[in-house]
Design a protein around this motif. Structure first.
Motif, PDB file in Angstrom:
ATOM      1  N   ASP A 123       3.346  -8.381  44.650  1.00 62.60           N
ATOM      2  CA  ASP A 123       3.913  -7.203  45.304  1.00 62.60           C
ATOM      3  C   ASP A 123       5.314  -7.518  45.836  1.00 62.60           C
ATOM      4  O   ASP A 123       5.473  -8.241  46.828  1.00 62.60           O
ATOM      5  CB  ASP A 123       2.996  -6.757  46.441  1.00 62.60           C
ATOM      6  CG  ASP A 123       3.375  -5.396  46.996  1.00 62.60           C
ATOM      7  OD1 ASP A 123       4.496  -4.917  46.694  1.00 62.60           O
ATOM      8  OD2 ASP A 123       2.576  -4.805  47.732  1.00 62.60           O
ATOM      9  N   ARG A 124       6.322  -6.968  45.179  1.00 63.02           N
ATOM     10  CA  ARG A 124       7.713  -7.228  45.566  1.00 63.02           C
ATOM     11  C   ARG A 124       8.048  -6.657  46.940  1.00 63.02           C
ATOM     12  O   ARG A 124       9.073  -7.017  47.532  1.00 63.02           O
ATOM     13  CB  ARG A 124       8.676  -6.630  44.536  1.00 63.02           C
ATOM     14  CG  ARG A 124       8.500  -7.129  43.113  1.00 63.02           C
ATOM     15  CD  ARG A 124       9.485  -6.442  42.192  1.00 63.02           C
ATOM     16  NE  ARG A 124      10.837  -6.923  42.452  1.00 63.02           N
ATOM     17  CZ  ARG A 124      11.509  -7.729  41.637  1.00 63.02           C
ATOM     18  NH1 ARG A 124      10.970  -8.146  40.509  1.00 63.02           N
ATOM     19  NH2 ARG A 124      12.728  -8.109  41.938  1.00 63.02           N
ATOM     20  N   ARG A 125       7.205  -5.752  47.440  1.00 61.93           N
ATOM     21  CA  ARG A 125       7.491  -5.131  48.739  1.00 61.93           C
ATOM     22  C   ARG A 125       7.172  -6.046  49.911  1.00 61.93           C
ATOM     23  O   ARG A 125       7.591  -5.790  51.035  1.00 61.93           O
ATOM     24  CB  ARG A 125       6.687  -3.832  48.872  1.00 61.93           C
ATOM     25  CG  ARG A 125       7.055  -2.766  47.833  1.00 61.93           C
ATOM     26  CD  ARG A 125       6.077  -1.614  47.847  1.00 61.93           C
ATOM     27  NE  ARG A 125       4.736  -2.073  47.492  1.00 61.93           N
ATOM     28  CZ  ARG A 125       3.675  -1.271  47.424  1.00 61.93           C
ATOM     29  NH1 ARG A 125       3.810   0.032  47.687  1.00 61.93           N
ATOM     30  NH2 ARG A 125       2.489  -1.738  47.101  1.00 61.93           N
ATOM     31  N   LYS A 126       6.440  -7.119  49.655  1.00 68.99           N
ATOM     32  CA  LYS A 126       6.058  -8.036  50.734  1.00 68.99           C
ATOM     33  C   LYS A 126       7.283  -8.774  51.272  1.00 68.99           C
ATOM     34  O   LYS A 126       8.243  -9.039  50.546  1.00 68.99           O
ATOM     35  CB  LYS A 126       5.021  -9.041  50.231  1.00 68.99           C
ATOM     36  CG  LYS A 126       3.667  -8.422  49.930  1.00 68.99           C
ATOM     37  CD  LYS A 126       2.632  -9.494  49.615  1.00 68.99           C
ATOM     38  CE  LYS A 126       1.240  -8.884  49.476  1.00 68.99           C
ATOM     39  NZ  LYS A 126       0.208  -9.925  49.271  1.00 68.99           N
ATOM     40  N   SER A 127       7.205  -9.144  52.559  1.00 71.07           N
ATOM     41  CA  SER A 127       8.331  -9.838  53.177  1.00 71.07           C
ATOM     42  C   SER A 127       8.592 -11.174  52.492  1.00 71.07           C
ATOM     43  O   SER A 127       9.729 -11.657  52.456  1.00 71.07           O
ATOM     44  CB  SER A 127       8.075 -10.042  54.668  1.00 71.07           C
ATOM     45  OG  SER A 127       6.951 -10.891  54.885  1.00 71.07           O
ATOM     46  N   PHE A 128       7.555 -11.788  51.930  1.00 75.36           N
ATOM     47  CA  PHE A 128       7.695 -13.047  51.195  1.00 75.36           C
ATOM     48  C   PHE A 128       8.719 -12.890  50.076  1.00 75.36           C
ATOM     49  O   PHE A 128       9.631 -13.707  49.917  1.00 75.36           O
ATOM     50  CB  PHE A 128       6.327 -13.442  50.622  1.00 75.36           C
ATOM     51  CG  PHE A 128       6.327 -14.692  49.792  1.00 75.36           C
ATOM     52  CD1 PHE A 128       6.473 -15.933  50.382  1.00 75.36           C
ATOM     53  CD2 PHE A 128       6.166 -14.622  48.412  1.00 75.36           C
ATOM     54  CE1 PHE A 128       6.470 -17.095  49.615  1.00 75.36           C
ATOM     55  CE2 PHE A 128       6.149 -15.771  47.635  1.00 75.36           C
ATOM     56  CZ  PHE A 128       6.308 -17.010  48.243  1.00 75.36           C
ATOM     57  N   CYS A 129       8.588 -11.808  49.298  1.00 74.53           N
ATOM     58  CA  CYS A 129       9.518 -11.552  48.198  1.00 74.53           C
ATOM     59  C   CYS A 129      10.905 -11.172  48.716  1.00 74.53           C
ATOM     60  O   CYS A 129      11.929 -11.582  48.151  1.00 74.53           O
ATOM     61  CB  CYS A 129       8.984 -10.464  47.285  1.00 74.53           C
ATOM     62  SG  CYS A 129       7.558 -10.983  46.304  1.00 74.53           S
ATOM     63  N   LYS A 130      10.950 -10.399  49.796  1.00 71.00           N
ATOM     64  CA  LYS A 130      12.234 -10.012  50.374  1.00 71.00           C
ATOM     65  C   LYS A 130      12.998 -11.251  50.833  1.00 71.00           C
ATOM     66  O   LYS A 130      14.225 -11.339  50.662  1.00 71.00           O
ATOM     67  CB  LYS A 130      12.023  -9.058  51.556  1.00 71.00           C
ATOM     68  CG  LYS A 130      11.312  -7.763  51.216  1.00 71.00           C
ATOM     69  CD  LYS A 130      12.123  -6.870  50.294  1.00 71.00           C
ATOM     70  CE  LYS A 130      11.418  -5.535  50.057  1.00 71.00           C
ATOM     71  NZ  LYS A 130      12.125  -4.720  49.049  1.00 71.00           N
ATOM     72  N   SER A 131      12.269 -12.207  51.401  1.00 69.66           N
ATOM     73  CA  SER A 131      12.916 -13.438  51.870  1.00 69.66           C
ATOM     74  C   SER A 131      13.456 -14.247  50.700  1.00 69.66           C
ATOM     75  O   SER A 131      14.549 -14.824  50.776  1.00 69.66           O
ATOM     76  CB  SER A 131      11.924 -14.271  52.684  1.00 69.66           C
ATOM     77  OG  SER A 131      11.521 -13.586  53.854  1.00 69.66           O
ATOM     78  N   ILE A 132      12.696 -14.301  49.615  1.00 67.64           N
ATOM     79  CA  ILE A 132      13.165 -15.034  48.432  1.00 67.64           C
ATOM     80  C   ILE A 132      14.418 -14.374  47.869  1.00 67.64           C
ATOM     81  O   ILE A 132      15.369 -15.052  47.468  1.00 67.64           O
ATOM     82  CB  ILE A 132      12.059 -15.113  47.369  1.00 67.64           C
ATOM     83  CG1 ILE A 132      10.915 -15.995  47.864  1.00 67.64           C
ATOM     84  CG2 ILE A 132      12.611 -15.684  46.053  1.00 67.64           C
ATOM     85  CD1 ILE A 132       9.670 -15.957  47.018  1.00 67.64           C
ATOM     86  N   GLU A 133      14.443 -13.041  47.823  1.00 67.86           N
ATOM     87  CA  GLU A 133      15.619 -12.340  47.302  1.00 67.86           C
ATOM     88  C   GLU A 133      16.862 -12.649  48.135  1.00 67.86           C
ATOM     89  O   GLU A 133      17.974 -12.713  47.603  1.00 67.86           O
ATOM     90  CB  GLU A 133      15.368 -10.838  47.283  1.00 67.86           C
ATOM     91  CG  GLU A 133      14.469 -10.380  46.129  1.00 67.86           C
ATOM     92  CD  GLU A 133      14.335  -8.878  46.051  1.00 67.86           C
ATOM     93  OE1 GLU A 133      14.676  -8.314  44.994  1.00 67.86           O
ATOM     94  OE2 GLU A 133      13.892  -8.277  47.034  1.00 67.86           O
ATOM     95  N   LYS A 134      16.677 -12.863  49.459  1.00 64.72           N
ATOM     96  CA  LYS A 134      17.808 -13.183  50.328  1.00 64.72           C
ATOM     97  C   LYS A 134      18.301 -14.605  50.097  1.00 64.72           C
ATOM     98  O   LYS A 134      19.508 -14.871  50.122  1.00 64.72           O
ATOM     99  CB  LYS A 134      17.393 -13.043  51.801  1.00 64.72           C
ATOM    100  CG  LYS A 134      17.206 -11.617  52.278  1.00 64.72           C
ATOM    101  CD  LYS A 134      16.765 -11.614  53.742  1.00 64.72           C
ATOM    102  CE  LYS A 134      16.439 -10.204  54.213  1.00 64.72           C
ATOM    103  NZ  LYS A 134      15.902 -10.210  55.596  1.00 64.72           N
ATOM    104  N   LYS A 135      17.377 -15.524  49.887  1.00 66.05           N
ATOM    105  CA  LYS A 135      17.719 -16.950  49.874  1.00 66.05           C
ATOM    106  C   LYS A 135      17.714 -17.598  48.489  1.00 66.05           C
ATOM    107  O   LYS A 135      18.230 -18.702  48.326  1.00 66.05           O
ATOM    108  CB  LYS A 135      16.735 -17.709  50.777  1.00 66.05           C
ATOM    109  CG  LYS A 135      16.772 -17.281  52.230  1.00 66.05           C
ATOM    110  CD  LYS A 135      18.104 -17.640  52.876  1.00 66.05           C
ATOM    111  CE  LYS A 135      18.141 -17.275  54.339  1.00 66.05           C
ATOM    112  NZ  LYS A 135      19.407 -17.683  54.985  1.00 66.05           N
ATOM    113  N   GLY A 136      17.104 -16.952  47.513  1.00 69.15           N
ATOM    114  CA  GLY A 136      16.977 -17.602  46.219  1.00 69.15           C
ATOM    115  C   GLY A 136      16.867 -16.609  45.079  1.00 69.15           C
ATOM    116  O   GLY A 136      17.484 -15.537  45.097  1.00 69.15           O
TER     117      GLY A 136
END
Length: 341
Positions: A123-136
């Motif tokens: 689920d791309r909506r999870k904060s886990f994915c949002k954090s990866i998009e910011k940092k990696g």
């Protein structure tokens, strides 16, 4: 499913890697393993020298590590190198993977943490994915739909400095399905035996891969569409003699898809070439074949054929109320007789 507008593409990830533009975290996830493997293999093979790899490259499987241990590995400094690489294969087996988020938000720039999360969506909506998009790098390796495979093959072949005929594309797609790794392997075998910049034809495919250019489901569909009884029978006799290459459980779904598209064609208000190609998700090259088939089969006949295909699909899978067992060849001959008459 379309990728989000801001998603980085497979090609751009590889281009950045080739240009030595690295990210501290790569989360590679999705149902298609091929693209995940290509990216992780490139990182594994090219970022570090052989000497650097000895002290700074760790390959581990998700089931063999926990998040706290992984974080401790990721926080180490490289030895006599600018980078260390940690590749977690089968990361879908890493328990509580989302607990990596605090590390991701403060990731070590000298570590390339590569998480290969295969065969599953995330689920791309999870904060886990949002954090990866910011940092990696967050990359979804989506499964390519069957009807898009021929176009993907043509594009892949072009990038290898070859071309491929439309029929050859469809032969490969029909024979290999949507297994991208298998398709790439077979194309690699092909181009070894073909001079650069040549067109890959169905003759090359028959010679080097063993897919008959005359006796395949693609040709069976054409023969049925034309109501060519002789050619249809020649093909199914070939199938009956080569059941391992042409199992009925593989043939029936393709025929089901074919006749379903003819039924859709019957009900299209706009039967222009481009609209038909779009509505049926086919190459415009094949629109004429569907137009001809529609003249040979009425809507009511196609509905009957679809019902017959469902019946024989059950029989091919061993579900037969009569209790009688038939070979694939016998069932196929019965099926095609009922389709044509």
């Amino acid at each position: 499913m379309a990728a989000p507008k801001n998603a980085i593409s497979f090609e751009n990830i590889l281009l950045n890697l080739k240009n030595k533009i690295y990210s501290p975290v790569y989360f590679l996830f999705g149902e298609e393993p091929y693209f995940i493997d290509v990216i992780s293999d490139f990182i594994e093979e090219n970022v570090l020298s052989d000497v650097e790899k000895e002290f700074n490259q760790t390959i581990i499987y998700g089931k063999d590590i926990d998040v706290p241990t992984l974080i401790s590995f990721a926080r180490r400094f490289p030895m006599m190198s600018n980078y260390q690489i940690i590749i977690v294969k089968e990361a879908q087996d890493l328990n509580k993977i989302e607990e990596l988020e605090p590390y991701i938000l403060n990731a070590m720039e000298s570590t390339l943490l590569v998480l290969c999360y295969k065969y599953e969506k995330f689920d791309r909506r999870k904060s886990f994915c949002k954090s990866i998009e910011k940092k990696g790098i967050l990359f979804e390796s989506a499964r390519i739909y069957d009807n898009k495979i021929p176009d993907w093959i043509a594009d892949y072949v072009r990038k290898q400095n070859y071309s491929i005929s439309t029929k050859a594309c469809f032969l490969l797609a029909e024979f290999l399905g949507n297994d991208i790794s298998k398709i790439v392997n077979e194309i690699s075998k092909l181009i070894i035996n073909i001079p650069a910049k040549q067109e890959i034809t169905e003759e090359y495919i028959e010679k080097n891969i063993g897919i008959s250019k005359d006796y395949n489901v693609f040709e069976l569909q054409k023969a049925l569409g034309k109501k060519d009884v002789l050619k249809s029978n020649q093909i199914i006799n070939y199938f009956a003699a080569n059941p391992r290459e042409n199992p009925l459980v593989k043939v029936i779904p393709l025929l089901f898809s074919y006749f379903s598209k003819i039924l859709i064609y019957h009900h299209l208000a706009d039967k222009s070439r481009n609209n038909v190609a779009s509505a049926l998700s086919i190459n415009p090259f094949f629109v004429g074949d569907y137009q001809q088939a529609a003249t040979n089969y009425s809507s009511s006949k196609i509905i009957s054929i679809i019902s017959i295909l469902r019946e024989y699909d059950l029989k091919a899978k061993g579900v037969d109320s009569s209790g009688t067992s038939f070979s694939d060849g016998e069932l196929l001959k019965e099926l095609i007789f009922k389709v044509l008459h």
